[in-house]
Design a protein around this motif. Structure first.
Motif, PDB file in Angstrom:
ATOM      1  N   ILE A   8       0.857  -1.186   0.000  1.00 42.03           N
ATOM      2  CA  ILE A   8       0.000   0.000   0.000  1.00 42.03           C
ATOM      3  C   ILE A   8       0.893   1.235   0.000  1.00 42.03           C
ATOM      4  O   ILE A   8       1.771   1.378   0.859  1.00 42.03           O
ATOM      5  CB  ILE A   8      -0.942   0.033   1.225  1.00 42.03           C
ATOM      6  CG1 ILE A   8      -1.835  -1.216   1.253  1.00 42.03           C
ATOM      7  CG2 ILE A   8      -1.792   1.304   1.226  1.00 42.03           C
ATOM      8  CD1 ILE A   8      -2.682  -1.330   2.510  1.00 42.03           C
ATOM      9  N   ARG A   9       0.668   2.125  -0.959  1.00 42.47           N
ATOM     10  CA  ARG A   9       1.436   3.375  -1.032  1.00 42.47           C
ATOM     11  C   ARG A   9       0.676   4.484  -0.317  1.00 42.47           C
ATOM     12  O   ARG A   9      -0.486   4.742  -0.601  1.00 42.47           O
ATOM     13  CB  ARG A   9       1.674   3.778  -2.487  1.00 42.47           C
ATOM     14  CG  ARG A   9       2.537   5.037  -2.632  1.00 42.47           C
ATOM     15  CD  ARG A   9       2.791   5.376  -4.085  1.00 42.47           C
ATOM     16  NE  ARG A   9       1.584   5.819  -4.757  1.00 42.47           N
ATOM     17  CZ  ARG A   9       1.131   7.079  -4.727  1.00 42.47           C
ATOM     18  NH1 ARG A   9       1.794   8.004  -4.046  1.00 42.47           N
ATOM     19  NH2 ARG A   9       0.036   7.417  -5.370  1.00 42.47           N
ATOM     20  N   PHE A  13       5.077   7.154   2.696  1.00 48.31           N
ATOM     21  CA  PHE A  13       5.524   5.847   3.173  1.00 48.31           C
ATOM     22  C   PHE A  13       4.971   4.752   2.276  1.00 48.31           C
ATOM     23  O   PHE A  13       4.049   4.972   1.468  1.00 48.31           O
ATOM     24  CB  PHE A  13       5.041   5.613   4.611  1.00 48.31           C
ATOM     25  CG  PHE A  13       3.546   5.490   4.727  1.00 48.31           C
ATOM     26  CD1 PHE A  13       2.911   4.258   4.649  1.00 48.31           C
ATOM     27  CD2 PHE A  13       2.759   6.620   4.882  1.00 48.31           C
ATOM     28  CE1 PHE A  13       1.537   4.145   4.728  1.00 48.31           C
ATOM     29  CE2 PHE A  13       1.376   6.527   4.965  1.00 48.31           C
ATOM     30  CZ  PHE A  13       0.770   5.291   4.885  1.00 48.31           C
ATOM     31  N   VAL A  14       5.535   3.570   2.417  1.00 44.08           N
ATOM     32  CA  VAL A  14       5.014   2.363   1.771  1.00 44.08           C
ATOM     33  C   VAL A  14       4.774   1.325   2.857  1.00 44.08           C
ATOM     34  O   VAL A  14       5.642   1.096   3.712  1.00 44.08           O
ATOM     35  CB  VAL A  14       5.993   1.812   0.719  1.00 44.08           C
ATOM     36  CG1 VAL A  14       5.595   0.411   0.291  1.00 44.08           C
ATOM     37  CG2 VAL A  14       6.035   2.723  -0.489  1.00 44.08           C
ATOM     38  N   LEU A  15       3.607   0.700   2.842  1.00 49.53           N
ATOM     39  CA  LEU A  15       3.257  -0.347   3.795  1.00 49.53           C
ATOM     40  C   LEU A  15       3.320  -1.700   3.092  1.00 49.53           C
ATOM     41  O   LEU A  15       2.672  -1.893   2.060  1.00 49.53           O
ATOM     42  CB  LEU A  15       1.855  -0.103   4.355  1.00 49.53           C
ATOM     43  CG  LEU A  15       1.458  -0.886   5.610  1.00 49.53           C
ATOM     44  CD1 LEU A  15       2.273  -0.404   6.805  1.00 49.53           C
ATOM     45  CD2 LEU A  15      -0.028  -0.712   5.901  1.00 49.53           C
ATOM     46  N   LEU A  16       4.110  -2.615   3.626  1.00 50.87           N
ATOM     47  CA  LEU A  16       4.247  -3.955   3.069  1.00 50.87           C
ATOM     48  C   LEU A  16       3.765  -4.978   4.090  1.00 50.87           C
ATOM     49  O   LEU A  16       4.137  -4.901   5.261  1.00 50.87           O
ATOM     50  CB  LEU A  16       5.707  -4.239   2.692  1.00 50.87           C
ATOM     51  CG  LEU A  16       6.348  -3.323   1.647  1.00 50.87           C
ATOM     52  CD1 LEU A  16       7.799  -3.703   1.431  1.00 50.87           C
ATOM     53  CD2 LEU A  16       5.580  -3.373   0.338  1.00 50.87           C
ATOM     54  N   ASN A 134      -1.167   2.110  -6.582  1.00 50.32           N
ATOM     55  CA  ASN A 134      -1.297   2.557  -5.195  1.00 50.32           C
ATOM     56  C   ASN A 134      -1.484   1.395  -4.233  1.00 50.32           C
ATOM     57  O   ASN A 134      -1.008   1.444  -3.100  1.00 50.32           O
ATOM     58  CB  ASN A 134      -2.468   3.532  -5.071  1.00 50.32           C
ATOM     59  CG  ASN A 134      -2.303   4.752  -5.941  1.00 50.32           C
ATOM     60  OD1 ASN A 134      -1.220   5.318  -6.021  1.00 50.32           O
ATOM     61  ND2 ASN A 134      -3.368   5.158  -6.611  1.00 50.32           N
ATOM     62  N   VAL A 135      -2.180   0.355  -4.670  1.00 51.76           N
ATOM     63  CA  VAL A 135      -2.374  -0.863  -3.882  1.00 51.76           C
ATOM     64  C   VAL A 135      -2.086  -2.048  -4.795  1.00 51.76           C
ATOM     65  O   VAL A 135      -2.689  -2.168  -5.865  1.00 51.76           O
ATOM     66  CB  VAL A 135      -3.814  -0.957  -3.318  1.00 51.76           C
ATOM     67  CG1 VAL A 135      -3.984  -2.244  -2.526  1.00 51.76           C
ATOM     68  CG2 VAL A 135      -4.130   0.246  -2.434  1.00 51.76           C
ATOM     69  N   GLU A 161      -4.665   5.241   8.558  1.00 52.68           N
ATOM     70  CA  GLU A 161      -5.672   4.849   7.573  1.00 52.68           C
ATOM     71  C   GLU A 161      -5.213   3.650   6.758  1.00 52.68           C
ATOM     72  O   GLU A 161      -6.017   2.773   6.424  1.00 52.68           O
ATOM     73  CB  GLU A 161      -5.972   6.030   6.650  1.00 52.68           C
ATOM     74  CG  GLU A 161      -6.695   7.182   7.352  1.00 52.68           C
ATOM     75  CD  GLU A 161      -6.768   8.425   6.492  1.00 52.68           C
ATOM     76  OE1 GLU A 161      -7.676   9.248   6.715  1.00 52.68           O
ATOM     77  OE2 GLU A 161      -5.919   8.582   5.600  1.00 52.68           O
ATOM     78  N   ALA A 162      -3.923   3.575   6.444  1.00 45.64           N
ATOM     79  CA  ALA A 162      -3.400   2.421   5.717  1.00 45.64           C
ATOM     80  C   ALA A 162      -3.480   1.151   6.561  1.00 45.64           C
ATOM     81  O   ALA A 162      -3.830   0.080   6.053  1.00 45.64           O
ATOM     82  CB  ALA A 162      -1.953   2.679   5.298  1.00 45.64           C
TER      83      ALA A 162
END
Length: 226
Positions: A8-9, A13-16, A134-135, A161-162
């Motif tokens: 998730i962008r 930040f980037v969430l992995l 984005n996802v 939110e992510a």
């Protein structure tokens, strides 16, 4: 593939995220602490899912070559450069006798001030096709993750939110998947590097006790026996 990897962008930040299960034949859980994340640089990482041998061999090959490039040239490759190198190696292997069955997610934060888009996220499949989104997701989770991401993602997405979006995806996996993830590892990449966040778990499903009327068969309700 039963294994699930999600990217998730966010705004900066980037969430992995990845499930920690190692599943055999799609029905047997062999491990619950599998790490599918491979560090490519201080601000870039890759998630890989697929055949276990192919995943480890290809991911380590890519990671070591990116580290070698930094040692020789003194330059840290951006996530965009890492993703393009990874895609090239996957496409090259596809045209040889040593192709790899692995789907990948490359994400990170670019330290190059000239990059207009600092936060970068890419999806690469086993055929060497690459897309920025984005996802992104690979595995059975993509049936839910992409739709949920399309519904809840926004341009100024915050970390909270992510994480809330990711929890919705994990809950859907727990509800709808027969081999659901027992634990999901979560990492975040920002300008300070790669950080490990708390694990996520699917929401427990509570089923109400059926009443006597609900236990009737279709024949009973249609009075076929009388």
């Amino acid at each position: 593939m039963v294994e699930s990897i999600i990217g998730i962008r966010g705004k900066d930040f980037v969430l992995l995220a990845q499930d920690a299960n190692t599943t055999k034949y799609g029905i047997l859980n062999m491990k619950f602490d599998t790490n599918r994340l491979f560090k490519l640089s201080e601000h870039c990482a890759m998630l890989a899912a697929g055949e276990p041998g192919d995943v480890v061999q290809f991911a380590e090959y890519v990671g070591k070559n990116i580290q070698l490039y930094k040692m020789i040239n003194g330059i840290e490759l951006s996530p965009y450069a890492c993703a393009n190198f990874t895609r090239h190696e996957m496409a090259t292997s596809l045209r040889s006798r040593n192709s790899f069955l692995a789907n990948l997610i490359v994400g990170g934060y670019s330290t190059n001030e000239r990059d207009q888009q600092r936060v970068q996220l890419y999806s690469i499949d086993y055929l060497g096709a690459m897309v920025s989104a984005n996802v992104v997701a690979h595995g059975f989770c993509q049936f839910f993750a992409l739709g949920i991401g399309d519904r809840f993602w926004k341009e100024d997405l915050t970390v909270e939110e992510a994480l809330a979006m990711l929890q919705i995806i994990v809950n859907e996996l727990g509800k709808r998947m027969a081999a659901y993830p027992h634990c999901v590892f979560v990492r975040i990449i920002d300008e300070k590097g790669i950080h490990v966040l708390d694990n996520m778990y699917p929401e427990k499903i509570h089923v109400a006790k059926p009443s006597e009327g609900e236990l009737q068969t279709t024949a009973d309700m249609m009075d076929i026996h009388t």
